[in-house]
Motif scaffolding. Structure first.
Motif, PDB file in Angstrom:
ATOM      1  N   SER A 115      -1.580   4.066   1.599  1.00  0.00           N
ATOM      2  CA  SER A 115      -2.187   4.254   0.281  1.00  0.00           C
ATOM      3  C   SER A 115      -1.344   5.145  -0.632  1.00  0.00           C
ATOM      4  CB  SER A 115      -3.586   4.847   0.430  1.00  0.00           C
ATOM      5  OG  SER A 115      -3.548   6.103   1.087  1.00  0.00           O
ATOM      6  N   LEU A 116      -0.442   5.949  -0.069  1.00  0.00           N
ATOM      7  CA  LEU A 116       0.414   6.801  -0.890  1.00  0.00           C
ATOM      8  C   LEU A 116       1.563   6.032  -1.535  1.00  0.00           C
ATOM      9  CD1 LEU A 116       0.723  10.182   1.068  1.00  0.00           C
ATOM     10  CD2 LEU A 116      -0.835   9.564  -0.795  1.00  0.00           C
ATOM     11  N   VAL A 117       1.724   4.753  -1.205  1.00  0.00           N
ATOM     12  CA  VAL A 117       2.759   3.928  -1.843  1.00  0.00           C
ATOM     13  C   VAL A 117       2.107   2.694  -2.476  1.00  0.00           C
ATOM     14  CG1 VAL A 117       4.746   4.717  -0.524  1.00  0.00           C
ATOM     15  CG2 VAL A 117       3.305   2.947   0.437  1.00  0.00           C
ATOM     16  N   PRO A 118       1.193   2.887  -3.429  1.00  0.00           N
ATOM     17  CA  PRO A 118       0.468   1.746  -4.018  1.00  0.00           C
ATOM     18  C   PRO A 118       1.365   0.750  -4.727  1.00  0.00           C
ATOM     19  CG  PRO A 118       0.136   3.740  -5.332  1.00  0.00           C
ATOM     20  CD  PRO A 118       0.819   4.169  -4.059  1.00  0.00           C
ATOM     21  N   ALA A 132      -2.480  -5.287   2.077  1.00  0.00           N
ATOM     22  CA  ALA A 132      -3.621  -4.527   2.586  1.00  0.00           C
ATOM     23  C   ALA A 132      -3.306  -3.040   2.468  1.00  0.00           C
ATOM     24  CB  ALA A 132      -3.912  -4.890   4.042  1.00  0.00           C
ATOM     25  N   GLU A 133      -4.179  -2.301   1.796  1.00  0.00           N
ATOM     26  CA  GLU A 133      -3.972  -0.868   1.617  1.00  0.00           C
ATOM     27  C   GLU A 133      -4.616  -0.112   2.776  1.00  0.00           C
ATOM     28  OE1 GLU A 133      -3.998   2.401  -1.982  1.00  0.00           O
ATOM     29  OE2 GLU A 133      -5.323   0.669  -2.132  1.00  0.00           O
ATOM     30  N   SER A 192      -1.851  12.049  -4.503  1.00  0.00           N
ATOM     31  CA  SER A 192      -3.122  11.800  -3.828  1.00  0.00           C
ATOM     32  C   SER A 192      -4.091  11.004  -4.690  1.00  0.00           C
ATOM     33  CB  SER A 192      -3.759  13.125  -3.414  1.00  0.00           C
ATOM     34  OG  SER A 192      -2.932  13.825  -2.516  1.00  0.00           O
ATOM     35  N   THR A 193      -4.068  11.221  -5.986  1.00  0.00           N
ATOM     36  CA  THR A 193      -4.979  10.476  -6.865  1.00  0.00           C
ATOM     37  C   THR A 193      -4.421   9.107  -7.234  1.00  0.00           C
ATOM     38  OG1 THR A 193      -4.049  11.646  -8.783  1.00  0.00           O
ATOM     39  CG2 THR A 193      -6.039  12.551  -7.802  1.00  0.00           C
ATOM     40  N   ASP A 194      -3.093   8.981  -7.333  1.00  0.00           N
ATOM     41  CA  ASP A 194      -2.480   7.694  -7.684  1.00  0.00           C
ATOM     42  C   ASP A 194      -2.675   6.633  -6.608  1.00  0.00           C
ATOM     43  OD1 ASP A 194      -1.629   8.581 -10.109  1.00  0.00           O
ATOM     44  OD2 ASP A 194       0.481   8.804  -9.568  1.00  0.00           O
ATOM     45  N   GLN A 195      -3.039   7.050  -5.374  1.00  0.00           N
ATOM     46  CA  GLN A 195      -3.197   6.068  -4.303  1.00  0.00           C
ATOM     47  C   GLN A 195      -4.294   5.053  -4.610  1.00  0.00           C
ATOM     48  OE1 GLN A 195      -4.438   7.906  -0.554  1.00  0.00           O
ATOM     49  NE2 GLN A 195      -5.369   9.582  -1.694  1.00  0.00           N
ATOM     50  N   PHE A 196      -5.161   5.361  -5.576  1.00  0.00           N
ATOM     51  CA  PHE A 196      -6.220   4.427  -5.924  1.00  0.00           C
ATOM     52  C   PHE A 196      -5.830   3.493  -7.069  1.00  0.00           C
ATOM     53  CE2 PHE A 196      -8.536   7.569  -3.508  1.00  0.00           C
ATOM     54  CZ  PHE A 196      -9.377   6.765  -2.751  1.00  0.00           C
ATOM     55  N   LYS A 201      -7.088  -3.911  -6.389  1.00  0.00           N
ATOM     56  CA  LYS A 201      -6.244  -5.109  -6.494  1.00  0.00           C
ATOM     57  C   LYS A 201      -5.754  -5.625  -5.146  1.00  0.00           C
ATOM     58  CE  LYS A 201      -3.451  -2.937  -9.323  1.00  0.00           C
ATOM     59  NZ  LYS A 201      -2.311  -2.652 -10.234  1.00  0.00           N
ATOM     60  N   ALA A 202      -5.814  -4.778  -4.118  1.00  0.00           N
ATOM     61  CA  ALA A 202      -5.338  -5.188  -2.787  1.00  0.00           C
ATOM     62  C   ALA A 202      -6.247  -6.265  -2.205  1.00  0.00           C
ATOM     63  CB  ALA A 202      -5.294  -3.986  -1.857  1.00  0.00           C
TER      64      ALA A 202
END
Length: 311
Positions: A115-118, A132-133, A192-196, A201-202
């Motif tokens: 999730s840290l590499v969206p 898949a996240e 941490s917040t950008d992971q969303f 979309k995943a």
């Protein structure tokens, strides 16, 4: 998925290169391998090789920073993130092509990304690969970051108590440090917040937890979008023993000294040892090291402290 097509399914796992994030994704990969899937795991090594256990069942795709950078784990967090993002963005399409994961060759291919590499989802979609996240942290902690990302929780925190759906009433200082003190950790707060940013979309979203552990918050998160709980992703030896010879994680950023530590621990009483570790990225200054050492000494307890040679 039809049983006869399982072995044709290609899965590429992309963890963020910190030990605490590699371990759960590696264990998930081992589970997929045990079900007959063709699984490879990307290992970002900087310019130094990782220590790999000989019996690791997952195929590895090492990615080196071949631009001659110094040991990135001893660089600043910003430098480390910049190099990781740049190198993996370049190499990931090449790895997928090498593995035959493009849609025209294998329509069942999937990239499972940390999730840290969206941004990895965009690369997957460009090549016709499912994405898949994978959230390695608990659903409760991830929910805090989700609330910040969506603007449901305003930072900096000004109130003494914080209320969020699915969670008990929390004091501000109960929140993750990256939320409670955003001035101290701007890079990690953003990360941490950008992971969303790719959460909705995943194709699938996995959480390293199990429903009965976090029932209320899992139910709430499931209302934001469908999720799957697939944890705990720990070594099978300590869980259900369904994965053969799974007694070691298999990949280490730093050379472990497990035999020495275990031999020492075996001579100590149960519950008598304090364990201290600050993870793969954090580095302590001289004053911090001294204060921590004095605190451990004054505790009059046995302790096992992970300290790098540079410290």
């Amino acid at each position: 998925m039809k049983r006869q097509n399982v072995s044709q399914t290609k899965v590429l796992i992309l963890p963020f290169p910190l030990q605490g994030r590699i371990n759960p994704m590696l264990q998930f990969a081992k589970r997929l391998v045990s079900k007959g899937l063709d699984v490879s795991l990307v290992t970002f090594c900087g310019n130094k090789p990782m220590t790999v256990h000989a019996r690791c069942s997952v195929k590895l795709e090492p990615v080196f920073d071949d631009l001659g950078a110094d040991d990135l784990l001893h660089k600043s967090a910003d430098d480390y993130l910049e190099r990781f993002n740049a190198v993996v963005t370049l190499r990931l399409p090449q790895i997928m092509a090498k593995l035959g994961m493009c849609k025209s060759e294998n329509p069942a291919s999937c990239l499972v990304y940390d999730s840290l590499v969206p941004w990895a989802l965009d690369i997957a979609k460009e090549h016709g690969v499912y994405g898949a996240e994978f959230f390695t942290m608990s659903c409760a902690v991830s929910t805090v970051y989700y609330n910040v990302h969506e603007g449901l929780l305003k930072v900096p925190i000004m109130e003494p108590c914080v209320s969020m759906a699915g969670l008990p009433l929390l004091q501000a200082r109960d929140l993750p440090s990256f939320v409670y003190d955003i001035k101290a950790y701007p890079t990690f707060t953003q990360l941490s917040t950008d992971q969303f940013s790719s959460f909705k979309k995943a194709d699938w979203v996995f959480f390293n937890t199990f429903t009965s552990l976090e029932n209320e918050v899992v139910k709430w998160m499931s209302k934001q979008r469908p999720i799957k709980t697939i944890g705990p992703t720990i070594r099978s030896k300590y869980l259900d023993k369904r994965v053969e010879d799974d007694s070691d994680y298999g990949i280490h950023l730093f050379k472990p000294e497990m035999d020495i530590c275990v031999k020492w621990l075996n001579y100590k009483q149960t519950g008598s040892v304090v364990y201290v570790s600050f993870g793969s990225l954090a580095t302590l200054g001289e004053d911090q090291m001294q204060l921590l050492a004095l605190g451990l000494k004054r505790s009059e307890r046995n302790f096992l402290w992970v300290v790098r040679e540079t410290e």
